[in-house]
Design an enzyme around this catalytic site. Structure first.
Site, PDB file in Angstrom:
ATOM      1  N   HIS A 123       0.871  -1.171   0.000  1.00  0.00           N
ATOM      2  CA  HIS A 123       0.000   0.000   0.000  1.00  0.00           C
ATOM      3  C   HIS A 123       0.912   1.226   0.000  1.00  0.00           C
ATOM      4  CE1 HIS A 123      -2.739   2.961   1.841  1.00  0.00           C
ATOM      5  NE2 HIS A 123      -3.732   2.170   1.476  1.00  0.00           N
ATOM      6  N   ASP A 200       3.373  -4.443   8.042  1.00  0.00           N
ATOM      7  CA  ASP A 200       2.144  -3.674   7.854  1.00  0.00           C
ATOM      8  C   ASP A 200       0.991  -4.658   8.001  1.00  0.00           C
ATOM      9  OD1 ASP A 200      -0.129  -2.489   6.909  1.00  0.00           O
ATOM     10  OD2 ASP A 200       0.762  -1.710   5.067  1.00  0.00           O
ATOM     11  N   GLN A 203      -4.292  -5.205   7.095  1.00  0.00           N
ATOM     12  CA  GLN A 203      -5.328  -6.113   6.601  1.00  0.00           C
ATOM     13  C   GLN A 203      -5.328  -7.440   7.356  1.00  0.00           C
ATOM     14  OE1 GLN A 203      -7.636  -5.329   4.471  1.00  0.00           O
ATOM     15  NE2 GLN A 203      -6.840  -3.419   3.613  1.00  0.00           N
ATOM     16  N   LYS A 226     -10.073  -0.720  10.496  1.00  0.00           N
ATOM     17  CA  LYS A 226     -10.211  -1.887   9.630  1.00  0.00           C
ATOM     18  C   LYS A 226     -10.560  -3.135  10.438  1.00  0.00           C
ATOM     19  CE  LYS A 226      -6.890  -0.206   6.211  1.00  0.00           C
ATOM     20  NZ  LYS A 226      -7.674   0.190   5.041  1.00  0.00           N
ATOM     21  N   CYS A 366      -4.764   2.368  -3.731  1.00  0.00           N
ATOM     22  CA  CYS A 366      -3.525   2.890  -3.118  1.00  0.00           C
ATOM     23  C   CYS A 366      -2.364   1.929  -3.323  1.00  0.00           C
ATOM     24  CB  CYS A 366      -3.692   3.176  -1.635  1.00  0.00           C
ATOM     25  SG  CYS A 366      -4.862   4.449  -1.273  1.00  0.00           S
TER      26      CYS A 366
END
Ligand SMILES: Cc1ncc(COP(=O)(O)O)c(C=O)c1O
Lengths: 411, 124
Positions: A123, A200, A203, A226, A366
């Site tokens: 991202h 990261d 998600q 999220k 993104c």
């Protein structure tokens, strides 16, 4: 289905909406998830009964707010199995968490000639901060490519790693293809060469159990919004010994213990990295989101995602004109299904889905470099969460058929 | 409802003046990378008037159709007229309700044409 979506849906007020007699089907969870009543009510309740500043007063309200704020931090610690709550820093999101590492750890540890490795799946928020750091320092940014089955090219990764590698920063799950990366193996390989690892997890944390002790990453970033929580809130996890060494990234109130006219002494972890009045209501409401996730069970959510993805893929693969971008191996595929329709721009797909009251995303999500590699200017994306069920996907199918019909695409 | 009228779909599938010009007086490009749209407009200009138009690129039905419709209008217009072309004309040609999210798509062609007109005047 493993989850009782009929009951779960009732906890989400926003889903109880009709347009043209059709209920809202929300399939844009990769962008942000909806919030259960418990989270929404926690925000109101906080402002109605507890509102005050944290760590700054001895009156009862402030004490209560401070306790609730710190309890939420402990809940995050438990969720990701961190050693100490000193390792949990509240930020305004994944993006700010990554920037904190780039400015604080990066400024002090990256030098000319050093290398940082990312993957093509990133991202923009886990790419642009490193591009900028490399520019400032004269360091080199390397990108691990994908294989044709949409899994990460681990051979290329191994080849890229060297003594020059100081940091490997990668997404646990791609927000576009849904690819789940072999995060533990990647971390181990990086550590063997002395590089630090930032994960990261934007998600991941809301979609499967996350255990930082087991992954052994040095830093991890994720966003509350999220995973059923409020917007404007995220978490930076960092190993205590690293955070201890690092300088603050932002300066001001709360992050200091004593301030003179010319100098200041930093506060302890984690407050050293939480300058200014934080998103107190958000942090407190996030605790309710974590309780909700715990109640449902992250293992169950992972199984639920798998079931939905398999169902959606089976349905969508019936159409010749439709192409999906998702790893074939269900073990490395998360809750997103990106697709294109030959002859229809993704924007138009999303518009027609919207007319059917099915919310999906279109564009590059993104992740512009990844779109380029996949050879598409944009894709449409459905992304699932715990309240979605097979009927939701059936509704998406109807919207898909409508799209084909409007654009007179033959099948 | 019915954003995708017959006329819009018709222009999308069979765009007018589609393709690049061989010897354009001026070309301009605009893109909308977040949507994955890009458009190039080539103009042939004689005595300050557009004599030929070619547009190329990729985009959604709305951006492609509006550019196609606009391209017909551009022929015979002066550069100043292009620069002053009102957005409302585009909406009128499209003939459907454009939601805020699609304004950029609807106007992408016009923005590109205006850029070409300005570039052409600077070049002179
Ligand atoms: C993989 C990934 N990383 C980072 C982000 C950025 O998160 P935020 O915008 O909450 O900072 C996102 C959100 O879209 C994401 O999907």
């Amino acid at each position: 289905m493993i989850l009782d979506t009929e009951t779960i849906k009732k906890d989400f007020p926003i889903l109880d909406q009709q347009i043209n007699g059709k209920t809202l089907i929300y399939l844009d969870n990769g962008a942000t998830t909806q919030k259960p009543k418990a989270v929404i009510e926690a925000i109101t309740e906080y402002y109605e009964t507890t509102n005050s500043n944290v760590h700054r007063g001895i009156h009862s309200l402030s004490e209560k707010a401070t306790k609730m704020y710190e309890d939420s931090r402990k809940a995050v610690q438990k969720l990701i199995n961190a050693k100490s709550d000193r390792e949990i820093i509240f930020t305004k999101g994944t993006t700010e968490a990554i920037n904190t590492v780039a400015y604080s750890w990066g400024e002090a540890n990256i030098q000319e000639g050093d290398e940082i490795i990312v993957t093509i799946l990133e991202h923009h928020s886990n790419l642009v901060p490193w591009q900028q750091l490399c520019k400032r320092k004269g360091a080199k940014l390397k990108t691990v490519p994908l294989k044709s089955d949409l899994s990460l090219d681990m051979e290329a990764y191994k080849f890229m790693l060297s003594e020059k590698t100081k940091l490997v920063s990668f997404t646990a799950i791609s927000n576009l293809t849904g690819t789940i990366l072999p995060i533990k193996e990647m971390t181990k390989l990086a550590h063997e060469l002395g590089a630090k690892v930032l994960l990261d997890a934007a998600q991941m944390t809301g979609h499967m159990p996350t255990n930082v002790a087991d992954i052994d990453c040095d830093f991890m970033a994720f966003s509350a919004h999220k995973m059923l929580g409020p917007t404007g809130l995220g978490v930076l996890y960092g190993k205590e010994e690293l955070l201890e060494e690092m300088s603050p990234f932002q300066f001001g109130g709360s992050m200091v213990v004593t301030v003179g006219e010319q100098n200041a002494v930093w506060n302890d972890l984690p407050w050293k990295f939480e300058a200014g009045t934080p998103n107190i209501a958000g942090v407190i409401a996030f605790h309710k989101a974590l309780d909700y996730l715990q109640k449902i069970g992250l293992d169950n959510i992972r199984e639920h995602d798998k079931e939905l993805l398999a169902y959606a893929k089976e349905k969508f693969s019936k159409y010749k004109a439709v192409k999906t971008y998702s790893p074939e191996n269900p073990e490395i595929a998360s809750a997103a299904l990106s697709f294109t329709i030959k002859g229809v721009h993704p924007h138009d797909i999303a518009s027609i889905f919207n007319e059917e009251n099915v919310a999906i995303r279109s564009g590059q999500h993104c992740a512009e470099p990844l779109s380029k590699v996949l050879g598409v200017s944009a894709t449409a994306r459905m992304s699932f969460y715990l309240y979605n069920d097979k009927e939701d996907i059936d509704r998406a199918m109807e919207a898909l058929e409508k799209t084909l019909e409007i654009f007179k695409i033959e099948n | 409802m019915d954003l995708y009228s017959e006329i819009i779909l018709d222009h999308y599938k069979n765009p007018h003046n589609y393709g690049k010009l061989d010897n354009p007086t001026i070309s301009a490009t605009e893109d909308n990378p977040l949507c994955g749209d890009d458009i190039q407009i080539d103009l042939k200009v004689e005595n300050d008037k557009v004599t030929e138009v070619g547009f190329s690129g990729e985009g959604c039905a709305i951006s492609q159709a509006s550019t196609s419709m606009l391209s017909d209008k551009l022929i015979g217009m002066t550069l100043d007229e292009i620069k002053n072309f009102p957005n409302e004309e585009i909406y009128k040609m499209l003939g459907v309700q454009i939601s805020p999210g699609r304004v950029k798509c609807a106007l992408l062609g016009l923005v590109t044409a205006k850029k070409a007109a300005i570039l052409s005047q600077i070049k002179k």
